[in-house]
Motif scaffolding. Sequence first.
Motif, PDB file in Angstrom:
ATOM      1  N   GLU A 391      31.907 -45.832 -14.572  1.00  0.00           N
ATOM      2  CA  GLU A 391      31.779 -44.555 -13.863  1.00  0.00           C
ATOM      3  C   GLU A 391      30.568 -43.781 -14.389  1.00  0.00           C
ATOM      4  O   GLU A 391      29.766 -43.263 -13.623  1.00  0.00           O
ATOM      5  N   LEU A 394      27.360 -45.389 -13.131  1.00  0.00           N
ATOM      6  CA  LEU A 394      27.038 -45.090 -11.733  1.00  0.00           C
ATOM      7  C   LEU A 394      26.546 -43.651 -11.588  1.00  0.00           C
ATOM      8  O   LEU A 394      25.606 -43.359 -10.855  1.00  0.00           O
ATOM      9  N   PRO A 498      30.762 -41.798  -7.532  1.00  0.00           N
ATOM     10  CA  PRO A 498      31.003 -43.016  -8.324  1.00  0.00           C
ATOM     11  C   PRO A 498      32.364 -43.637  -8.057  1.00  0.00           C
ATOM     12  O   PRO A 498      32.488 -44.868  -7.957  1.00  0.00           O
TER      13      PRO A 498
END
Lengths: 769, 143
Positions: A391, A394, A498
């Motif tokens: 996460e 991203l 994300p």
Amino acid sequence: MVQLYIGLGFLLAAVAPLLHRWMGDRTNLLLVVYPALAALWLISQAPGVIAGNNLVFTADWVPSLGLSLTLMLDGLALMFALLISIVGAFVLLYAGGYLKGNPDMARFHAAFMAFMAAMFGLVLADGLVTLFVFWELTSITSYLLIGFNHQDEKSREAARQSLFVTVGGGLALMAGLVLLGIASGSWSLTDIRSLETDLREHALYTPMLLCLVVGAFTKSAQFPFHFWLPNAMAAPSPVSAYLHSATMVKAGIYLLARLQPDLGDTALWTALLSLGGGVTMLLGAFMAVRYTNIKKLLAYSTIMALGTLTMLLGIGSDEALIAFAVFLVAHSLYKGSLFMVAGILDHETGTQDIQAMGGLRAAMPVTAAAAMLAALSFAGLPPLLGFVGKEAMLKAVLKADAFPLLLAVLAFSAAFLTIAAAAIVALRPFLGTLKATPRTPHEAPLSMLLGPSVLALLSLLLGLFVPLTGPAFSAVVTAVAGAPVEVPLSLWHGVNLPLVLTMSSLLLGIGLYLCWDGVRARLATLTPVTHRGPQAWYYAILRAFVSLAEWQTRVLQNGYMRHYILVMLVTLAALLVNSILIRHAPGLSLAFDVRFHEVMVAATMMLGALAAPMLRSSLGAVVSVGVTGFSIALIFLLFSAPDLAITQLLVETLTVILLVLVLFRLPRFSHLSTRFERIRDGVVAAVVGGLLSLLVLIAWDVKQFTPISQYMIENSVSLAHGRNIVNVILVDYRALDTLGEMFVLSLAAIGVIAMLKLRVPPVRRSTGE
Amino acid sequence: MVKPGSVILNTAARMLMPLQLLFSIFLLLRGHDEPGGGFIAGLVAAGAFALYLFAFGVDATRAILRAVDPRDLIGTGLLLGVLSALPAWFVGEPILTAQWWPIDALGMKLSTPLIFDIGVYLAVLGAVTAMVMTLMEVDTDEG
């Protein structure tokens, strides 16, 4: 103390064979204590480091030259050292089960312990030279470990390849570190960190960065140097789990992170690292799903992870560095665990091919559970640490300053391919119907289960309690960023881009997993393309080097004495012309006070030299060379240098003796050379002779430094207790030179003896000419 | 190839060799103050053995050398050279710094330069003698 502990690692490596003789299989448990103690000590130091107190340990080595062995423990070093010690302890424990009964276990332990100690030294080193030495040590020990099954040609080739690539990169690294040392004027990382000037604006910045990046990219298997890593899977699984996923391949990443505050955040840095890393990331993820060999698949996914880390360093924002730290820890934990699972599957079923395995969950429940837990982190799914890392990654990619769209596409593609790869590794072997394997599968022993299970559980725990790890990661990011950074970490960020990307990549990944067999068949058509990849370039370069070596051996070392002498004299003449005529305007003073008898001696000398090449008999040539030599002795005597004269006389005498012995073995003089060659040789001889005479005449006038002969004369008796200055120079003032000459003389004598005693087989002699 | 020499050569060699060896040691020991020294002395001694080799051949020379192989002399010489570098270390000076230990009873001084010079002597003697001997051996092998 820390230095001694690293030294202890090397000592344990050295005595590993002895320990095996005394303790047998229990050696393994004893050696596990080493990384375990290191881990405990590191954990005890962690609160201080997290609070911002970096530890520095200095041990003087050669104080007069300012050399010391300095180690530094900051957040970044602490994270790496902890991974090295914790993963190391579990992998070593695992290796005890995996290699049980292997007759070469002692050799494994020796290389493994040396590697571990070198790795500690690498991440703790403060000096650039120290860092480089440990860096090379990890390359060498890695070579030994990859080639552990040295009876296997493939293992040897893989080991050689990894050595060439990483040590070749090591040369670039050395050049880069030297440039860094020159540019910064300091050889200590701490000093470089606190430098006033900005290295990014230094004239040497570009070459320095390029060299350092080549070093880091070769070590960390970045495109186009990645090909050695999948081949390195020829190593036993514990080695793959430790060196080629958790530690050594991250050394390049470590170096880049270390240099980020001083060299990062320029256009070149961002372009090289984020694009190079991004391409590597996608390439690794894509290649991973093409393989059914579980270790190859994991190796390519490691390349994916290393590419991701490089890319994040290239982006360089605070978010990217947070993602870097979390992703790195997550990857080391799940990949170490999965490699050990792969080793268990290999060990218990006798195959590395995923297609040959199936339905193993009943026979190996613990392995299956560990694999699935680790794979969840691998795929980046909640609530594991891998999810937090992905996460964050991203998020950082989407906010990148340079190429955000391109990097986002690369990252998304890599993400769904990775999810498919994770599913293949963790589900295929364990689900479905039981397949017949070369060995009947059963659960692995406890020593082998502990490692993968604990590392997988750590992934889960760190994921669940990720908000608590904030301060620790903050220390790491602060070290990489060069300025304090707060790290807010949590599992749930709400529904944002994300998360949407993760969910859609999950769907795509599951889709790919379900039709994996069909996709792989399609991808097989790409094989001709991948065969022309960097690995083919590597072999082309290797072949080119061999041809070059053969060519220059043929040209420069063709075995003819006359040829060698010609090459040496022409080179000498070129160098002399350069330095005498071009760089130094000659000022000659020819006002010599020459006596008649001196002229006569010189004339004799020249006559001897002229006669030697003209005479037809070999004995005559020897005698005329001798005439020159004895005339030189006479000159020494005339200028009152009795020592030189005696030496010259003795050397001449012995030379004549040796020549007489040799002469009888030589063929009669005959004309081997053409007229042109003789004229050429004559010209070369005349030019070299003339140049050397000129040099002597010039040397008489050139006084660049105050002569030290006066000092030697004055102190000969008082300091050296000798009145013969020549001898005092030889054995006292310049004794080191004499010692060197003694070695040269001895080596020459050994060479002569060896050549004379050598009996070349007649077959080779006849084909030689 | 090299046959044992004539009566004159044999007699001269037998007489001269011990003198030459004595002279070489004389040169070695006085070298620090007067012309001489380990290198020259080593060459003189090697010349003595070369003369003996020419007069009596390899086997006879090996016989008078007894257990000493010239090749071992090379190593011994190097070892002495390296050892003489070390004492300075123990008194905290840079290696190879000369150390002098006067022996009053004999009115002379022992020193690391002397040990070093003996090392040079042995290395030179060993290297040259070994080369000459090997050359002659090859001749006898093939002759």
